[in-house]
Each structure stands twice: as C-alpha cells, then as structure tokens.
Design a protein around this motif. Sequence first.
Motif, mmCIF file in Angstrom:
data_model
loop_
_atom_site.group_PDB
_atom_site.id
_atom_site.type_symbol
_atom_site.label_atom_id
_atom_site.label_comp_id
_atom_site.label_asym_id
_atom_site.label_seq_id
_atom_site.Cartn_x
_atom_site.Cartn_y
_atom_site.Cartn_z
ATOM 1 N N PRO A 1 0.805 -1.231 0.000
ATOM 2 C CA PRO A 1 0.000 0.000 0.000
ATOM 3 C C PRO A 1 0.832 1.272 0.000
ATOM 4 O O PRO A 1 0.448 2.266 -0.617
ATOM 5 N N LEU A 2 1.973 1.253 0.685
ATOM 6 C CA LEU A 2 2.840 2.421 0.678
ATOM 7 C C LEU A 2 3.465 2.609 -0.701
ATOM 8 O O LEU A 2 3.586 3.735 -1.201
ATOM 9 N N GLY A 3 3.869 1.507 -1.327
ATOM 10 C CA GLY A 3 4.406 1.601 -2.679
ATOM 11 C C GLY A 3 3.394 2.187 -3.646
ATOM 12 O O GLY A 3 3.734 3.022 -4.507
ATOM 13 N N GLU A 4 2.129 1.779 -3.509
ATOM 14 C CA GLU A 4 1.069 2.319 -4.373
ATOM 15 C C GLU A 4 0.885 3.812 -4.109
ATOM 16 O O GLU A 4 0.689 4.605 -5.043
ATOM 17 N N ALA A 5 0.919 4.211 -2.841
ATOM 18 C CA ALA A 5 0.753 5.624 -2.501
ATOM 19 C C ALA A 5 1.912 6.457 -3.051
ATOM 20 O O ALA A 5 1.718 7.571 -3.556
ATOM 21 N N LEU A 6 3.135 5.913 -2.960
ATOM 22 C CA LEU A 6 4.298 6.616 -3.497
ATOM 23 C C LEU A 6 4.172 6.789 -5.010
ATOM 24 O O LEU A 6 4.478 7.850 -5.557
ATOM 25 N N ALA A 7 3.708 5.746 -5.691
ATOM 26 C CA ALA A 7 3.526 5.832 -7.141
ATOM 27 C C ALA A 7 2.504 6.895 -7.499
ATOM 28 O O ALA A 7 2.667 7.645 -8.473
ATOM 29 N N SER A 8 1.443 6.982 -6.695
ATOM 30 C CA SER A 8 0.403 7.980 -6.954
ATOM 31 C C SER A 8 0.929 9.397 -6.732
ATOM 32 O O SER A 8 0.639 10.307 -7.516
ATOM 33 N N ARG A 9 1.726 9.584 -5.675
ATOM 34 C CA ARG A 9 2.222 10.919 -5.348
ATOM 35 C C ARG A 9 3.387 11.348 -6.236
ATOM 36 O O ARG A 9 3.498 12.514 -6.609
ATOM 37 N N ALA B 1 19.026 6.278 -11.171
ATOM 38 C CA ALA B 1 18.717 5.312 -12.225
ATOM 39 C C ALA B 1 19.323 5.736 -13.549
ATOM 40 O O ALA B 1 19.321 6.911 -13.908
ATOM 41 N N ALA B 2 19.859 4.737 -14.270
ATOM 42 C CA ALA B 2 20.399 5.002 -15.602
ATOM 43 C C ALA B 2 19.261 5.346 -16.549
ATOM 44 O O ALA B 2 18.155 4.833 -16.414
ATOM 45 N N GLU C 1 6.516 9.123 -12.088
ATOM 46 C CA GLU C 1 7.626 8.398 -12.697
ATOM 47 C C GLU C 1 8.781 8.177 -11.725
ATOM 48 O O GLU C 1 9.511 7.193 -11.837
ATOM 49 N N ALA C 2 8.961 9.069 -10.763
ATOM 50 C CA ALA C 2 10.063 8.902 -9.811
ATOM 51 C C ALA C 2 9.952 7.593 -9.052
ATOM 52 O O ALA C 2 10.958 6.970 -8.703
ATOM 53 N N ALA C 3 8.708 7.141 -8.791
ATOM 54 C CA ALA C 3 8.511 5.905 -8.033
ATOM 55 C C ALA C 3 8.797 4.662 -8.861
ATOM 56 O O ALA C 3 8.851 3.560 -8.311
ATOM 57 N N LEU D 1 13.328 10.099 -0.024
ATOM 58 C CA LEU D 1 14.277 9.017 -0.286
ATOM 59 C C LEU D 1 14.062 8.421 -1.672
ATOM 60 O O LEU D 1 15.027 8.148 -2.405
ATOM 61 N N VAL D 2 12.817 8.236 -2.065
ATOM 62 C CA VAL D 2 12.528 7.667 -3.391
ATOM 63 C C VAL D 2 12.935 8.648 -4.496
ATOM 64 O O VAL D 2 13.476 8.236 -5.531
#
Length: 298
Positions: free
Chosen positions: A102-110, A171-172, A113-115, A163-164
């Motif tokens: 769920p945190l990964g999903e929230a990070l992707a939403s916020r 990332a390359a 592309e960075a996530a 951090l993310v």
Amino acid sequence: MPDAAVPVFKLYGETRHWPTPDLLHCESIPERSRLHDWRIRPHRHSDLVHLLHLSAGEVELELEGSLHRGRAPLLIVVPALCIHGFRFSPDTQGHIITLARPLGEALASRLGEAAAILNRAAPYPLGEPQARRIARLVAQVDEEYRHPAPGRERLLGALCDALVVEASRLAAPPGDAARPPGPRREARSLRHLKHYQALIEQQFRQQPSVERFAEQLGMTSAHLNLLCRRLAGRSALQLLHERLLLEAKRQLTYTNMTVGQVADSLGFSEPAYFTRFFKRLTGFSPRDFRRRQPETAD
C-alpha cells in the motif's frame, strides 16, 4: 534456482505476520544479518519492496539470478517478487527499509515516474554529495521509526517521498548499458499476481469473493489459488485477508474510530464477525490490540 524452490518470506527471512501497523519497517543490517552469519539466502517477497543502504562494508548480492559485488556507500533496490540474496562482510553497517505494497502504491500515486525506481532491481553506488543526503534521510527514517511521536505517519511518508526521489536520480536513463538486470518480459504468472494484488488494493474494503476476483482476471478461482500459492506462498483468500488485517491494524492504531466503525469501513457485516476475524489472525481482540499500541496517532 527454480521458482518452486525459492522461499517466499513475509519480512526479510521471517514467515510471521507483518510486525507493525506501519506500512514501513526499518532495521539495521547487522541486527538481523549477524544472526545468519551475514548471509541471507535467495528468497523473495510477494508484496514488499526493500531499500538497502550500506554506509560501510561490502556485499555480494544476487538479483534475479545475476551476481553483483558492491562496496559502501551503496543503495540497493529490491522490488516485490524479485529473487534476492545477500552475503555481507562482517564490518557492514547500514539499514534495510521495507515498504508494504500500500505504501508503494501511494508513493507511485504521489511521485509518478520517480517511483518507477521501486520496480527496478539494481545496486547503485553513491557518490558525493548524494551519499550524504541519502545517509541523512535513512538516519531520519530510522530515528522516527524507533521513537514514535505525534505526526509519525506523516513524517515517515515525507521522508519516504524524499528518499525515493533521491533514489530515482540514480537510475540510468532508458537504453543505457548500465540498465538494471532482469528479464525483459515478466512471466505471465507474475503479471497475473501483480494484477491480482492491484485489484485487492482497489477493492479490499468491499471484500469480493475469490471467484469474483478470478473473473476479473479471466481465469478460474482454482487457477488463481494455484498461482498465489506458488508465487506468494499463500492462497488468494489469505492475501485478501492480510490486506484487510493490515488496514484494520492501521485504523486501530492511528484513528479514534470505534471497533464497529472500523468493521463497517472494511466491509464486515457486523462488529462481532470482525472481532472474530481479527482475533483469529492476531491472537488479540481489536480492543486488546489497540490498548497494546503506543500513543502515536495524530
């Protein structure tokens, strides 16, 4: 190593339930790896992402069958379902930050592309000044995680965002020769499992039947169960129940909702049914669980 022989762990070498109502878990590398002679054998997690930060020492790591060697300062990203193993040098210092789905999903939403960095298995050597910035963020996550205080959830979320974003800068670019290892195309079964987990995240409060989930995926419930057991180590229903339980723990810890209100918000027809469900999976009633939690809610 064949997929069937790779153990699926719920938390970095353990098979017990996610140990915290937080969507994040943080611990030092030595406190766990020392217990295993500094070696963590290849395994995977069905719904957890690791960020490993080495501030000292060296590591030999396996990511999806590829072997790498790295020296601190180093950041390693391990996505969900990625087969990974580590052999650390005894002088290793650093932390492992684990993010629940769920945190990964929230990070992707916020973060957009960075996530995407969280989906790429790779080690990233750190140069200055980024090494200092990432070390400072990891130290702040560790401090906040170990010493709960008002505003904890918001602050941990903000630190994860930072951090993310820092990790995404490592990332390359697409097509670069240093592209992270891994197959170009995921196996169909892994795509199905990820799709099922995404459906759980969208619909868990309605508690659809496994048969209904299977229909949405275009397969039988038997096939869905087989896929979940093989790749995630649990049945399709257990994955749904684990998500419900995690949300129940979070609401009991971080809100003032009554047990009845929590039950209703999670799709239970009556509080007594929710109480039986919660106690069966945790050994505590919802009220007893709430009393055992520190006062950290906003």
